[in-house]
Design a protein around this motif. Structure first.
Motif, PDB file in Angstrom:
ATOM      1  N   HIS A 154       0.828  -0.838  -0.150  1.00  0.00           N
ATOM      2  CA  HIS A 154       0.579   0.441  -0.332  1.00  0.00           C
ATOM      3  C   HIS A 154       0.710   1.138  -0.173  1.00  0.00           C
ATOM      4  CE1 HIS A 154      -2.869   3.041   2.070  1.00  0.00           C
ATOM      5  NE2 HIS A 154      -3.026   2.294   0.996  1.00  0.00           N
ATOM      6  N   ALA A 155       1.672   1.500   0.934  1.00  0.00           N
ATOM      7  CA  ALA A 155       2.828   2.420   1.071  1.00  0.00           C
ATOM      8  C   ALA A 155       3.157   2.841  -0.447  1.00  0.00           C
ATOM      9  CB  ALA A 155       3.317   2.422   1.825  1.00  0.00           C
ATOM     10  N   GLU A 156       3.725   1.082  -1.001  1.00  0.00           N
ATOM     11  CA  GLU A 156       4.611   1.586  -2.220  1.00  0.00           C
ATOM     12  C   GLU A 156       4.210   1.936  -3.230  1.00  0.00           C
ATOM     13  OE1 GLU A 156       6.299  -2.350  -3.309  1.00  0.00           O
ATOM     14  OE2 GLU A 156       7.737  -2.361  -2.307  1.00  0.00           O
ATOM     15  N   THR A 157       2.297   2.310  -3.405  1.00  0.00           N
ATOM     16  CA  THR A 157       1.996   2.602  -4.543  1.00  0.00           C
ATOM     17  C   THR A 157       1.072   3.777  -4.059  1.00  0.00           C
ATOM     18  OG1 THR A 157       0.253   0.201  -4.460  1.00  0.00           O
ATOM     19  CG2 THR A 157      -0.463   2.230  -5.055  1.00  0.00           C
ATOM     20  N   LEU A 158       1.028   4.149  -2.793  1.00  0.00           N
ATOM     21  CA  LEU A 158       0.578   5.699  -2.186  1.00  0.00           C
ATOM     22  C   LEU A 158       2.571   6.908  -3.067  1.00  0.00           C
ATOM     23  CD1 LEU A 158      -0.609   5.942   1.271  1.00  0.00           C
ATOM     24  CD2 LEU A 158      -1.341   6.035  -1.274  1.00  0.00           C
ATOM     25  N   GLU A 159       3.667   5.847  -2.959  1.00  0.00           N
ATOM     26  CA  GLU A 159       4.655   6.766  -3.080  1.00  0.00           C
ATOM     27  C   GLU A 159       4.264   6.556  -4.236  1.00  0.00           C
ATOM     28  OE1 GLU A 159       8.584   7.524  -4.457  1.00  0.00           O
ATOM     29  OE2 GLU A 159       7.141   5.093  -4.959  1.00  0.00           O
ATOM     30  N   GLN A 160       3.864   6.060  -6.011  1.00  0.00           N
ATOM     31  CA  GLN A 160       4.106   5.929  -7.287  1.00  0.00           C
ATOM     32  C   GLN A 160       3.104   6.894  -6.937  1.00  0.00           C
ATOM     33  OE1 GLN A 160       3.107   2.024  -8.762  1.00  0.00           O
ATOM     34  NE2 GLN A 160       4.810   0.916  -8.133  1.00  0.00           N
ATOM     35  N   ALA A 161       1.644   6.781  -6.622  1.00  0.00           N
ATOM     36  CA  ALA A 161       1.084   8.235  -7.151  1.00  0.00           C
ATOM     37  C   ALA A 161       1.629   9.587  -6.647  1.00  0.00           C
ATOM     38  CB  ALA A 161      -0.125   8.274  -6.395  1.00  0.00           C
ATOM     39  N   SER A 162       2.318   9.771  -6.283  1.00  0.00           N
ATOM     40  CA  SER A 162       2.645  10.784  -5.281  1.00  0.00           C
ATOM     41  C   SER A 162       3.811  11.215  -6.527  1.00  0.00           C
ATOM     42  CB  SER A 162       3.700  11.013  -3.949  1.00  0.00           C
ATOM     43  OG  SER A 162       4.635  12.554  -3.656  1.00  0.00           O
ATOM     44  N   ARG A 163       4.288  10.365  -6.977  1.00  0.00           N
ATOM     45  CA  ARG A 163       5.343  10.432  -8.135  1.00  0.00           C
ATOM     46  C   ARG A 163       4.848  10.733  -9.295  1.00  0.00           C
ATOM     47  NH1 ARG A 163       7.286   6.902 -11.720  1.00  0.00           N
ATOM     48  NH2 ARG A 163       6.429   5.122 -10.547  1.00  0.00           N
ATOM     49  N   VAL A 164       4.151  10.050  -9.717  1.00  0.00           N
ATOM     50  CA  VAL A 164       3.143  10.464 -11.030  1.00  0.00           C
ATOM     51  C   VAL A 164       2.608  11.933 -11.050  1.00  0.00           C
ATOM     52  CG1 VAL A 164       1.509   9.730 -12.598  1.00  0.00           C
ATOM     53  CG2 VAL A 164       2.538   8.248 -11.221  1.00  0.00           C
ATOM     54  N   ARG A 165       2.185  12.188  -9.505  1.00  0.00           N
ATOM     55  CA  ARG A 165       1.275  13.371  -9.289  1.00  0.00           C
ATOM     56  C   ARG A 165       2.509  14.840 -10.191  1.00  0.00           C
ATOM     57  NH1 ARG A 165      -1.356  11.019  -5.576  1.00  0.00           N
ATOM     58  NH2 ARG A 165      -3.807  11.370  -5.864  1.00  0.00           N
ATOM     59  N   ASP A 166       3.899  14.505  -8.989  1.00  0.00           N
ATOM     60  CA  ASP A 166       5.392  15.031  -9.196  1.00  0.00           C
ATOM     61  C   ASP A 166       5.448  15.180 -10.770  1.00  0.00           C
ATOM     62  OD1 ASP A 166       5.180  15.953  -6.460  1.00  0.00           O
ATOM     63  OD2 ASP A 166       6.577  14.671  -6.608  1.00  0.00           O
ATOM     64  N   GLU A 167       5.276  14.357 -11.805  1.00  0.00           N
ATOM     65  CA  GLU A 167       5.201  13.909 -12.774  1.00  0.00           C
ATOM     66  C   GLU A 167       4.336  15.166 -13.902  1.00  0.00           C
ATOM     67  OE1 GLU A 167       5.519  10.390 -14.442  1.00  0.00           O
ATOM     68  OE2 GLU A 167       7.674  10.092 -13.632  1.00  0.00           O
ATOM     69  N   LEU A 168       2.616  15.106 -13.414  1.00  0.00           N
ATOM     70  CA  LEU A 168       2.347  15.702 -13.731  1.00  0.00           C
ATOM     71  C   LEU A 168       1.718  17.499 -13.737  1.00  0.00           C
ATOM     72  CD1 LEU A 168      -0.875  15.694 -15.168  1.00  0.00           C
ATOM     73  CD2 LEU A 168      -1.987  15.880 -12.898  1.00  0.00           C
ATOM     74  N   ALA A 169       2.953  18.146 -12.336  1.00  0.00           N
ATOM     75  CA  ALA A 169       2.900  18.899 -12.304  1.00  0.00           C
ATOM     76  C   ALA A 169       4.405  19.537 -13.258  1.00  0.00           C
ATOM     77  CB  ALA A 169       3.311  18.851 -11.276  1.00  0.00           C
ATOM     78  N   LEU A 170       5.678  18.855 -13.135  1.00  0.00           N
ATOM     79  CA  LEU A 170       5.953  19.186 -13.835  1.00  0.00           C
ATOM     80  C   LEU A 170       5.906  19.139 -15.457  1.00  0.00           C
ATOM     81  CD1 LEU A 170       9.406  20.064 -14.259  1.00  0.00           C
ATOM     82  CD2 LEU A 170       9.539  17.575 -14.799  1.00  0.00           C
ATOM     83  N   THR A 171       5.188  18.911 -16.145  1.00  0.00           N
ATOM     84  CA  THR A 171       4.639  18.468 -18.124  1.00  0.00           C
ATOM     85  C   THR A 171       3.468  19.959 -17.796  1.00  0.00           C
ATOM     86  OG1 THR A 171       4.289  16.221 -17.821  1.00  0.00           O
ATOM     87  CG2 THR A 171       2.744  17.493 -19.199  1.00  0.00           C
ATOM     88  N   GLU A 172       3.038  20.281 -16.622  1.00  0.00           N
ATOM     89  CA  GLU A 172       1.497  21.399 -16.810  1.00  0.00           C
ATOM     90  C   GLU A 172       3.287  22.528 -16.696  1.00  0.00           C
ATOM     91  OE1 GLU A 172      -0.616  21.648 -13.401  1.00  0.00           O
ATOM     92  OE2 GLU A 172      -2.188  19.994 -14.748  1.00  0.00           O
ATOM     93  N   ALA A 173       4.704  22.318 -15.765  1.00  0.00           N
ATOM     94  CA  ALA A 173       4.999  23.628 -15.763  1.00  0.00           C
ATOM     95  C   ALA A 173       5.680  23.732 -17.599  1.00  0.00           C
ATOM     96  CB  ALA A 173       6.214  23.291 -14.553  1.00  0.00           C
TER      97      ALA A 173
END
Length: 473
Positions: free
Chosen positions: A240-259
């Motif tokens: 479960h923790a690994e899944t949450l970490e993957q989601a956090s990393r994808v959100r960071d990539e999403l913010a970077l792409t929007e930037a």
């Protein structure tokens, strides 16, 4: 009373001059005095001093400036969104055409090159020559001097060749600007495809996190009944923790792409982006190698630029060869002003350039070598475009094959397994943890499918970039 004097030879007209009265010196006209004053004033240029505040003020102005009117006609059909509206890919591209600083620099360079055509059309101005004025004659009251009007004579066809050369150079720079617009569009499309992947991936990871949380709840209940071990619960917590970490990393990539998208659009207020549902969808278009290569060879601005550079070099050969022949470089009409001058005190002069010591062979040879170089560059550009189309098409076919394999094998089989698990779970013949594992594998398969769809969309963007335009039927 002296008569006005006019002299014209081969289109060259001398300024009217009148014989000054005896005993009087010719006076400088007031207009000439004004012209001299303007000339002196024009020479007094003072550059503004460096000011850090100027950069700050420029940045604030760029942040508040609305999109200008330099958007090409092809994008004017896209309505301009409000500052707080979510942008589609077409709207983002329309704003980038108006706001992107790098594109503005390329367009300014194209304007400078286009202005060079007007410079090439200009013919050198005639000059007024004041000669043969002697100081000792002035002491005796016998002032006299020659006043001549000298005009250059361009060689036949040289002006036309220079204008053609400048126009071809402007076309070459304009082609670079078109290539910059095409690259900007592909970069925006690539970011939007990335946004579609990341947002869908976050949804799948959210489902995976919910499944993991449900698994942990079930294991806690079983642990209380001593039907599971603490190790099982600890491993579920890790998953479960690994899944949450993957989601956090994808959100960071999403913010970077929007930037990155915001940077491509250019200065302005913060933007939000709207991704179409079919961004990663399939495009059922025929992909014929020969047809696509011909489309690219007709549309790519780089090839237009290569051909323009060949013609520009050929114009240089013409100009170099024209210097070989004798030619009148200038003609002059003059009049003698003095106490003994008469209305017929006119004269003329000619200058004939005779190539006795140099036949311009070196420059001609260099110009012809440049033509051969430009022709080789054109052939290399054609070969490069064809190779890019071939490589991009091969990548599209590989990506499409992977998508079709996932859609034909893994996804339907997992769907069938999920339906069977649901039926068995309803009948009480399947462990709920086992059913959760099957659903988790479905989530992982859908994420693989999303990645494959993104690879295919990215390959199509590369193919359109190689074609110089969108895919056509």
């Amino acid at each position: 009373m002296a008569r006005p004097l006019i002299a014209a030879t081969n289109g060259l007209v001398a300024t009217q001059a009148a014989r000054p009265p005896a005993g009087r010196h010719p006076r400088i006209p007031i207009a000439a005095t004004h012209a001299l004053g303007l000339t002196l004033a024009a020479g007094c240029f003072h550059a503004p001093a460096y000011s850090p505040q100027r950069s700050v003020a420029t940045w604030h102005d760029m942040q508040s400036t609305r999109p200008g009117s330099n958007t090409p006609a092809g994008s004017r059909d896209t309505p301009s969104p409000a500052a707080d509206d979510a942008l589609s890919a077409d709207q983002a591209y329309a704003l980038a055409l108006a706001n992107n600083p790098e594109l503005a620099v390329a367009e300014a360079e194209a304007e400078v090159a286009a202005a060079g055509v007007g410079v090439a059309k200009q013919i050198e101005n005639p000059t007024v020559r004041f000669t043969n004025f002697r100081v000792d004659d002035t002491a005796g009251g016998k002032t006299g001097f020659n006043l001549g009007l000298r005009a250059p004579i361009p060689r036949p066809g040289s002006v036309h060749a220079r204008v053609k050369q400048a126009r071809l150079a402007a076309d070459s720079v304009h082609s670079e600007t078109e290539a910059a617009r095409r690259l900007l569009r592909s970069e925006i499309d690539r970011r939007y495809a990335r946004l579609a992947l990341l947002r869908a991936d976050i949804d799948e990871l959210t489902r995976a996190a919910a499944l993991g949380d449900a698994r942990r709840t079930q294991l806690r209940a079983r642990l209380e009944r001593q039907a599971a071990t603490q190790v099982d619960l600890a491993l579920a917590d890790v998953d479960h923790a690994e899944t949450l970490e993957q989601a956090s990393r994808v959100r960071d990539e999403l913010a970077l792409t929007e930037a990155e998208l915001t940077r491509l659009i250019g200065p302005g207020p913060p933007r939000t982006f709207r991704v179409d549902a079919n961004t990663l969808g399939a495009r059922d278009l025929p992909l014929d190698m020969t047809r696509l290569t011909e489309q690219a060879l007709r549309a790519r601005p780089e090839l237009h630029r290569a051909q323009s550079r060949v013609s520009e070099a050929q114009a240089g050969v013409y100009l170099a060869r024209s210097e070989v022949y004798p030619w009148l470089s200038w003609a002059q009409v003059n009049y003698y002003f003095g106490a003994s001058s008469t209305p017929a005190a006119f004269g003329f002069g000619l200058a004939l350039d005779v190539p006795l010591f140099s036949w311009n062979r070196g420059e001609i040879k260099a110009a012809r070598a440049l033509v051969r170089q430009r022709e080789a560059e054109e052939r290399a550009s054609v070969s490069q475009v064809a190779s890019e189309v071939r490589d991009a098409l091969a990548r599209v076919e590989r990506a499409n094959t992977r998508v079709q394999e996932l859609e034909a094998t893994l996804l339907p089989r997992l769907d069938e397994a999920a339906r069977a698990a649901e039926a068995a779970l309803a009948a009480g013949a399947l462990d709920p943890l086992r059913a959760g594992e099957i659903e988790a594998r479905r989530v992982a398969a859908r994420r693989l499918h999303l990645a494959a769809l993104h690879d295919r969309r990215d390959a199509l963007i590369d193919l359109e970039l190689a074609l110089g335009g969108p895919l056509t039927r």
